[in-house]
Scaffold this motif. Structure first.
Motif, PDB file in Angstrom:
ATOM      1  N   ILE A 436       0.871  -1.177   0.000  1.00  0.00           N
ATOM      2  CA  ILE A 436       0.000   0.000   0.000  1.00  0.00           C
ATOM      3  C   ILE A 436       0.904   1.222   0.000  1.00  0.00           C
ATOM      4  O   ILE A 436       1.747   1.360   0.876  1.00  0.00           O
ATOM      5  N   ALA A 437       0.749   2.081  -0.995  1.00  0.00           N
ATOM      6  CA  ALA A 437       1.619   3.251  -1.095  1.00  0.00           C
ATOM      7  C   ALA A 437       0.807   4.510  -0.844  1.00  0.00           C
ATOM      8  O   ALA A 437      -0.330   4.625  -1.318  1.00  0.00           O
ATOM      9  N   GLU A 438       1.391   5.443  -0.077  1.00  0.00           N
ATOM     10  CA  GLU A 438       0.773   6.766  -0.032  1.00  0.00           C
ATOM     11  C   GLU A 438       1.203   7.472  -1.309  1.00  0.00           C
ATOM     12  O   GLU A 438       2.376   7.435  -1.685  1.00  0.00           O
ATOM     13  N   ILE A 439       0.231   8.073  -1.989  1.00  0.00           N
ATOM     14  CA  ILE A 439       0.576   8.699  -3.266  1.00  0.00           C
ATOM     15  C   ILE A 439       0.308  10.196  -3.222  1.00  0.00           C
ATOM     16  O   ILE A 439      -0.527  10.683  -2.448  1.00  0.00           O
ATOM     17  N   GLY A 440       1.079  10.938  -4.033  1.00  0.00           N
ATOM     18  CA  GLY A 440       0.904  12.380  -4.167  1.00  0.00           C
ATOM     19  C   GLY A 440       1.002  12.747  -5.630  1.00  0.00           C
ATOM     20  O   GLY A 440       1.402  11.928  -6.473  1.00  0.00           O
ATOM     21  N   GLN A 441       0.633  13.981  -5.906  1.00  0.00           N
ATOM     22  CA  GLN A 441       0.569  14.423  -7.299  1.00  0.00           C
ATOM     23  C   GLN A 441       1.946  14.905  -7.761  1.00  0.00           C
ATOM     24  O   GLN A 441       2.623  15.648  -7.052  1.00  0.00           O
ATOM     25  N   ILE A 442       2.333  14.479  -8.952  1.00  0.00           N
ATOM     26  CA  ILE A 442       3.573  14.994  -9.539  1.00  0.00           C
ATOM     27  C   ILE A 442       3.264  16.375 -10.099  1.00  0.00           C
ATOM     28  O   ILE A 442       2.376  16.514 -10.950  1.00  0.00           O
ATOM     29  N   ARG A 453       8.953   7.451  -3.330  1.00  0.00           N
ATOM     30  CA  ARG A 453       9.823   7.253  -4.491  1.00  0.00           C
ATOM     31  C   ARG A 453       9.903   8.482  -5.385  1.00  0.00           C
ATOM     32  O   ARG A 453      10.763   8.564  -6.252  1.00  0.00           O
ATOM     33  N   HIS A 454       8.971   9.415  -5.231  1.00  0.00           N
ATOM     34  CA  HIS A 454       8.923  10.549  -6.160  1.00  0.00           C
ATOM     35  C   HIS A 454       8.734  11.851  -5.400  1.00  0.00           C
ATOM     36  O   HIS A 454       8.250  11.859  -4.270  1.00  0.00           O
ATOM     37  N   ASP A 455       9.104  12.959  -6.031  1.00  0.00           N
ATOM     38  CA  ASP A 455       8.812  14.279  -5.470  1.00  0.00           C
ATOM     39  C   ASP A 455       7.384  14.629  -5.840  1.00  0.00           C
ATOM     40  O   ASP A 455       7.090  14.887  -7.005  1.00  0.00           O
ATOM     41  N   VAL A 456       6.533  14.602  -4.857  1.00  0.00           N
ATOM     42  CA  VAL A 456       5.121  14.826  -5.140  1.00  0.00           C
ATOM     43  C   VAL A 456       4.548  15.837  -4.155  1.00  0.00           C
ATOM     44  O   VAL A 456       5.179  16.194  -3.168  1.00  0.00           O
ATOM     45  N   VAL A 457       3.335  16.261  -4.433  1.00  0.00           N
ATOM     46  CA  VAL A 457       2.651  17.225  -3.578  1.00  0.00           C
ATOM     47  C   VAL A 457       1.385  16.587  -3.021  1.00  0.00           C
ATOM     48  O   VAL A 457       0.665  15.904  -3.746  1.00  0.00           O
ATOM     49  N   CYS A 458       1.153  16.790  -1.711  1.00  0.00           N
ATOM     50  CA  CYS A 458      -0.065  16.268  -1.089  1.00  0.00           C
ATOM     51  C   CYS A 458      -0.752  17.394  -0.330  1.00  0.00           C
ATOM     52  O   CYS A 458      -0.085  18.296   0.177  1.00  0.00           O
ATOM     53  N   ALA A 459      -2.074  17.304  -0.226  1.00  0.00           N
ATOM     54  CA  ALA A 459      -2.800  18.214   0.663  1.00  0.00           C
ATOM     55  C   ALA A 459      -2.765  17.578   2.045  1.00  0.00           C
ATOM     56  O   ALA A 459      -3.069  16.387   2.182  1.00  0.00           O
ATOM     57  N   PRO A 460      -2.380  18.320   3.105  1.00  0.00           N
ATOM     58  CA  PRO A 460      -2.216  17.703   4.417  1.00  0.00           C
ATOM     59  C   PRO A 460      -3.507  17.085   4.970  1.00  0.00           C
ATOM     60  O   PRO A 460      -3.451  16.133   5.729  1.00  0.00           O
ATOM     61  N   GLU A 461      -4.672  17.626   4.571  1.00  0.00           N
ATOM     62  CA  GLU A 461      -5.921  17.101   5.137  1.00  0.00           C
ATOM     63  C   GLU A 461      -6.429  15.876   4.380  1.00  0.00           C
ATOM     64  O   GLU A 461      -7.451  15.294   4.747  1.00  0.00           O
ATOM     65  N   ILE A 462      -5.701  15.491   3.301  1.00  0.00           N
ATOM     66  CA  ILE A 462      -6.142  14.340   2.505  1.00  0.00           C
ATOM     67  C   ILE A 462      -5.068  13.261   2.527  1.00  0.00           C
ATOM     68  O   ILE A 462      -3.903  13.531   2.296  1.00  0.00           O
ATOM     69  N   LEU A 463      -5.488  12.028   2.839  1.00  0.00           N
ATOM     70  CA  LEU A 463      -4.557  10.901   2.803  1.00  0.00           C
ATOM     71  C   LEU A 463      -4.914  10.066   1.574  1.00  0.00           C
ATOM     72  O   LEU A 463      -6.007   9.495   1.505  1.00  0.00           O
ATOM     73  N   SER A 464      -4.006   9.997   0.591  1.00  0.00           N
ATOM     74  CA  SER A 464      -4.246   9.214  -0.624  1.00  0.00           C
ATOM     75  C   SER A 464      -3.462   7.916  -0.540  1.00  0.00           C
ATOM     76  O   SER A 464      -2.241   7.942  -0.465  1.00  0.00           O
ATOM     77  N   LEU A 465      -4.168   6.787  -0.548  1.00  0.00           N
ATOM     78  CA  LEU A 465      -3.492   5.491  -0.465  1.00  0.00           C
ATOM     79  C   LEU A 465      -3.823   4.670  -1.704  1.00  0.00           C
ATOM     80  O   LEU A 465      -4.981   4.564  -2.098  1.00  0.00           O
ATOM     81  N   ARG A 466      -2.791   4.105  -2.320  1.00  0.00           N
ATOM     82  CA  ARG A 466      -3.030   3.214  -3.458  1.00  0.00           C
ATOM     83  C   ARG A 466      -2.793   1.782  -2.988  1.00  0.00           C
ATOM     84  O   ARG A 466      -1.714   1.448  -2.487  1.00  0.00           O
ATOM     85  N   ILE A 467      -3.804   0.921  -3.130  1.00  0.00           N
ATOM     86  CA  ILE A 467      -3.704  -0.480  -2.703  1.00  0.00           C
ATOM     87  C   ILE A 467      -3.289  -1.312  -3.899  1.00  0.00           C
ATOM     88  O   ILE A 467      -4.000  -1.369  -4.895  1.00  0.00           O
ATOM     89  N   ASP A 468      -2.120  -1.940  -3.805  1.00  0.00           N
ATOM     90  CA  ASP A 468      -1.598  -2.691  -4.948  1.00  0.00           C
ATOM     91  C   ASP A 468      -1.896  -4.179  -4.859  1.00  0.00           C
ATOM     92  O   ASP A 468      -1.030  -5.011  -5.122  1.00  0.00           O
ATOM     93  N   GLU A 469      -3.091  -4.543  -4.482  1.00  0.00           N
ATOM     94  CA  GLU A 469      -3.472  -5.956  -4.381  1.00  0.00           C
ATOM     95  C   GLU A 469      -4.976  -6.070  -4.567  1.00  0.00           C
ATOM     96  O   GLU A 469      -5.706  -5.136  -4.242  1.00  0.00           O
ATOM     97  N   SER A 470      -5.416  -7.249  -5.023  1.00  0.00           N
ATOM     98  CA  SER A 470      -6.834  -7.538  -4.932  1.00  0.00           C
ATOM     99  C   SER A 470      -7.178  -7.709  -3.470  1.00  0.00           C
ATOM    100  O   SER A 470      -6.345  -8.154  -2.677  1.00  0.00           O
ATOM    101  N   LEU A 471      -8.398  -7.371  -3.110  1.00  0.00           N
ATOM    102  CA  LEU A 471      -8.787  -7.427  -1.693  1.00  0.00           C
ATOM    103  C   LEU A 471      -9.520  -8.731  -1.417  1.00  0.00           C
ATOM    104  O   LEU A 471     -10.555  -9.005  -2.024  1.00  0.00           O
ATOM    105  N   PHE A 472      -8.975  -9.532  -0.506  1.00  0.00           N
ATOM    106  CA  PHE A 472      -9.664 -10.762  -0.114  1.00  0.00           C
ATOM    107  C   PHE A 472      -9.355 -11.048   1.346  1.00  0.00           C
ATOM    108  O   PHE A 472      -8.646 -10.268   2.003  1.00  0.00           O
TER     109      PHE A 472
END
Lengths: 595, 595
Positions: A436-442, A453-472
């Motif tokens: 699961i990666a926290e992601i931000g905007q390039i 892994r990248h220089d990205v920008v995030c809004a502090p009040e928003i947590l963006s998580l990318r789930i890299d698996e099927s959920l079971f």
């Protein structure tokens, strides 16, 4: 419909003279090769050699009718014979009528299990046997079998149940080794090892056509059997203590209901299940490899029925469990077999052999059969594969090493079960820590990437998580934990957006976890949003009421989510190429921890 | 480090007067509520009621030291008590010293198992218990427990092992029901059912503050216990046949090494493992729900140690297996507990009760304890969840229904094991048919989509397949089959391009299958290419030599692959908006079959 369940009708109506010629030639070669193999594997299974011939007649005809591979050759094989010996040996003494009844029952039960699995399309159960487990099991079985046969080469009796005990007892008995037996056994082993690699080039050097040389090179066991039988006969080596096959009854196998007790069925059922499963996996692998060479296809469910029928026919003709063998199938293929009729012709060949040739087998030394087995099983051990698995993944290696160790130490059945349990556990362990990666905007793009892994920008009040698996169920609870820890660490978060672009599926446990995550976040005043849900996942979610009472929203793209929830940051970020970004909105590389 | 393994040091150093006041108040309320619950669950476990008190003292202190939840209240719970009764009942007669020794051994073993799992971070094993299996198990256990307790309400003895046998025996015994017992049991059950929903609004109507009303509403069992004890005492109902708790020994639990035989450990170990696992899953679920409300987090590995310590302390003070209970934890939370000290204070409260209050329990009717149990377990049955699972996924429903049926018909241990096996099998079945789409280019774009869902263009000599699953042993062989059938059907194919954009991971079995696919395709003169491989998968593949001897190439994007392998089609397609596409290159919607 008919050709679906009886593939024989598919190929039989297009059968012609040319096919017949190819099939007959292949059958002749396979027959010659099958005879020593059948005798040897019957011996390995703890049975009289002639039972090996019986198991190579009707089962081949059954597979020719029901099987989908054009070139698979069924019959006794090493690993299945070992499993048979172990299971039957647990309920009866080798040599006793009860022992023969047990092997027949094993063939009957594994036949029934295979047919049932075929009818109910349960072939997927074989997927439980992962490659590392199969590989480890074959390696360990090979070592067990080879150790067990060494006694025959030395002319002494190996004692003990485990490999260590047997090795010790063999070393102790070394001084009592029968020298003529050892001479025959060792030279046969050496010849067979050499023949595997050296016979073909040698034949080519002698002027044979490469194709013919390749075929003849496979007849190493036949040469060893013939020469050693002649030697024993000519020099009366039985008087010097060389053990031979002895009287082999002439005639066709007894046909009829096998003498089996219903009481023993329950005891033998687990072993029969393992035999069915391992036989199926081995056979499928051979069948698919050969079919691919001619762009044919194999139907797994029908293969189950084909192999099941072969085992039922084995049971009804006094045999023991069979499956598709690698060596003989390759010979069949290379010899030019075009249809399963080649198998039926080979069956006829073996039938003729058991009618007329058995007297010739009287002086065949046991040590040569043992040598055949040893060379066959040791060639199955692929040390390079073990090294590759070690390098590729420690998990897969753990499953492989566990299977080998337990098989060697506690026996074949415990070994395979441990292997399956280990690989399921390791798979669960891996899925229990989904990526699961926290992601931000390039800046300057609409792309989102891992903040680590990248220089990205995030809004502090928003947590963006990318789930890299099927959920079971295997990872559902882990995701609850990750989300909960993430928001517990970042007290300013008001929105959690789960990016589901890599989520290929979702099951009931994962849905339950998403519900829990949503309610728990709501308790803390945080809204849960989803973005980039795939079609099939969306369709599945629509069958629950999760989406209707979702605390947040579903966004088609992650950029859309951010633009909606934090327009200010997004605007700054979209145009970052032209304007400097507010430093406060740049997310620090390491997540902050509460003081 | 110290606060990692002893979370007590984390909260204890910030402990102040205000926290003390909140914790003491919560402890007082939880103590009152725990007394009837502890007695009832000890009875359900087949033990003397006082053992329930013993199991509610030291375990709470252990959890306060080692646990990570601030508000979890541990002690005896219904499902664990049922499992305890089943396992102990299999080795000893309820009431015998051996039975008590067995329950102590179960606590000891499950404590050891939990601590070991915590130290070796094996909490993921609990993921084997999927939500539908847990849900089905709790439903079925609830029904089993309720049926088992009905006899106490009727004042007769339920006979038989299965629910059906017990129900029949209860119906037969109905005419012999003890009417005073039935009157007390039935009215207590009715009152408790009503109290769950109706007591709080009734108290609010009487003028109580909503918060206090909510708390008092949870004391329904205490009210029932008090009133019924008084009634039995005043009207001498024991003479009318009402069974009561009787003499309860006064004093603190015996501290010391439990009287357990090593021989029984092996027999009880599987049950102890189930108790540990189910207790952990139940407790984690409660702990996480409560922690989320205050944005605290729970560390699963430390929770294992906390629960393990609680069970070890239970074993060393003559108790039986415990875990975090839902009802009591919610009361603790609602009553304002802020730290685990509340649990320690509740332990002190129970200790005082077992020192001084046990004489008051003499006339407590068994029927009221049974009513407490029945109402508690039936409230755990969530028919709506079952309906939702049915609607969401037939697979999950199958796992749930299987677990319920087997638990009801063959008992709790067989039930939970069947459930786990079923959900693993169903998961494998689903992954054994991975979603694989043939994809083609959408004219005028660089996007590729499923040929069955979109109007796309394909080059006939190229087969583009998108695999929508991570590759592991469960689906590796299925992918071999799909690729093989696809190229067997389309004889013009010269290149296979596997689009791996949705592949999140790959294991050794899948690598082996990719190797096989590549070799088999090569045998048929077809090159295998890969496109859009994710970073982690690429890193993993780089650990093998698969990429170095790949027959085709690895492309960053699928468009790049097509542009390289069939520049003509791609060019036509890229500019399709401006020019008509060669009709021969448009892929027909249905794959062609060989004549």
């Amino acid at each position: 419909m008919l050709t679906r369940y009886l593939p024989v009708f598919d190929w039989a109506r297009r059968y012609d003279r040319a096919t017949l010629t190819s099939d007959l030639l292949a059958a002749a070669i396979v027959t010659i090769m099958l005879i020593p193999q059948s005798l040897a594997y019957a011996m390995l299974a703890g049975l009289p050699p002639v039972v090996g011939l019986y198991a190579s007649i009707l089962p081949l005809i059954a597979y020719a009718i029901f099987g989908t591979s054009r070139t698979l050759a069924v019959g006794p094989v090493a690993v299945i014979s070992l499993l048979t010996a172990t299971a039957a040996g647990a309920v009866a003494l080798p040599g006793s009528p009860e022992y023969l009844a047990a092997t027949v029952t094993l063939a009957l039960l594994s036949g029934l299990i295979l047919v049932a699995m075929g009818i109910f399309r349960l072939g997927f159960v074989a997927n439980l046997l992962s490659h590392p487990v199969i590989s480890g099991f074959i390696t360990a079985s090979g070592l067990l079998i080879a150790t067990g046969q060494l006694g025959h080469i030395l002319g002494v009796k190996a004692k003990g149940d485990t490999m260590v005990e047997q090795t010790v007892s063999l070393l102790r008995a070394l001084p009592e080794a029968n020298l003529p037996t050892l001479a025959i056994g060792a030279s046969a082993t050496a010849f067979l090892f050499w023949a595997r690699k050296g016979l073909r080039p040698a034949l080519v050097r002698l002027g044979l056509a490469p194709g013919l040389a390749a075929l003849l090179a496979r007849t190493g066991p036949v040469i060893a059997v013939t020469l050693s039988t002649l030697a024993v006969r000519m020099f009366d080596l039985t008087l010097a203590g060389v053990r031979v096959v002895g009287e082999v009854p002439q005639g066709l196998p007894p046909i009829g209901l096998p003498p089996t007790h219903l009481g023993s069925w329950a005891t033998l059922a687990p072993a029969a299940f393992l035999i069915a499963l391992i036989g199926f996996v081995e056979s499928m692998s051979v069948a698919q490899t050969l079919a691919a060479k001619r762009r044919q296809s194999i139907r797994p469910d029908q293969e189950l029925i084909g192999l099941g029928a072969a085992n039922l026919f084995a049971a009804f003709s006094g045999g023991f469990p069979v499956t598709g063998g690698f060596a003989r199938s390759v010979v069949n293929f290379d010899a030019g077999a075009e249809t399963p009729a080649a198998g039926a012709f080979a069956a006829a060949g073996i039938a003729l052999a058991s009618l007329f040739l058995t007297p010739l087998l009287h002086f065949l030394p046991i040590a040569v059969l043992a040598a055949t087995i040893i060379v066959a099983v040791l060639s199955l051990i692929d040390l390079d594969a073990i090294r590759r698995i070690w390098k590729f993944s420690r998990f897969d290696f753990a499953a492989l090493a566990g299977t080998i160790l337990v098989t060697l130490g506690w026996g074949v059945e415990t070994g395979i079960i441990t292997g399956v349990a280990l690989s399921v556990m390791l798979h669960l362990w891996q899925s229990s820590r989904p990526h699961i990666a926290e992601i931000g905007q390039i800046p300057g793009t609409e792309h989102f990437r891992n903040v680590l892994r990248h220089d990205v920008v995030c809004a502090p009040e928003i947590l963006s998580l990318r789930i890299d698996e099927s959920l079971f169920f295997g990872n559902a609870r882990a995701i609850e934990g990750v989300v909960q820890s993430a928001v517990a660490e970042r007290l300013e978060v008001r929105h959690v957006v789960l990016n589901c672009a890599a989520v290929n599926g979702i099951d009931g446990s994962a849905l339950e976890s998403l519900e829990l995550i949503m309610h728990r976040l709501a308790d803390a005043g945080i809204a849960l949003h989803l973005s980039e849900i795939k079609g099939p996942v969306m369709e599945r979610l629509a069958r629950s009421d999760f989406l209707t009472h979702l605390s947040g929203r579903v966004f088609l793209s992650h950029h859309e989510a951010l633009a909606e929830l934090s327009p200010e940051t997004t605007l700054a970020c979209d145009t970052a190429i032209h304007r400097p970004i507010d430093a406060a909105r740049v997310f620090p590389a390491k997540p902050r921890r509460p003081a």
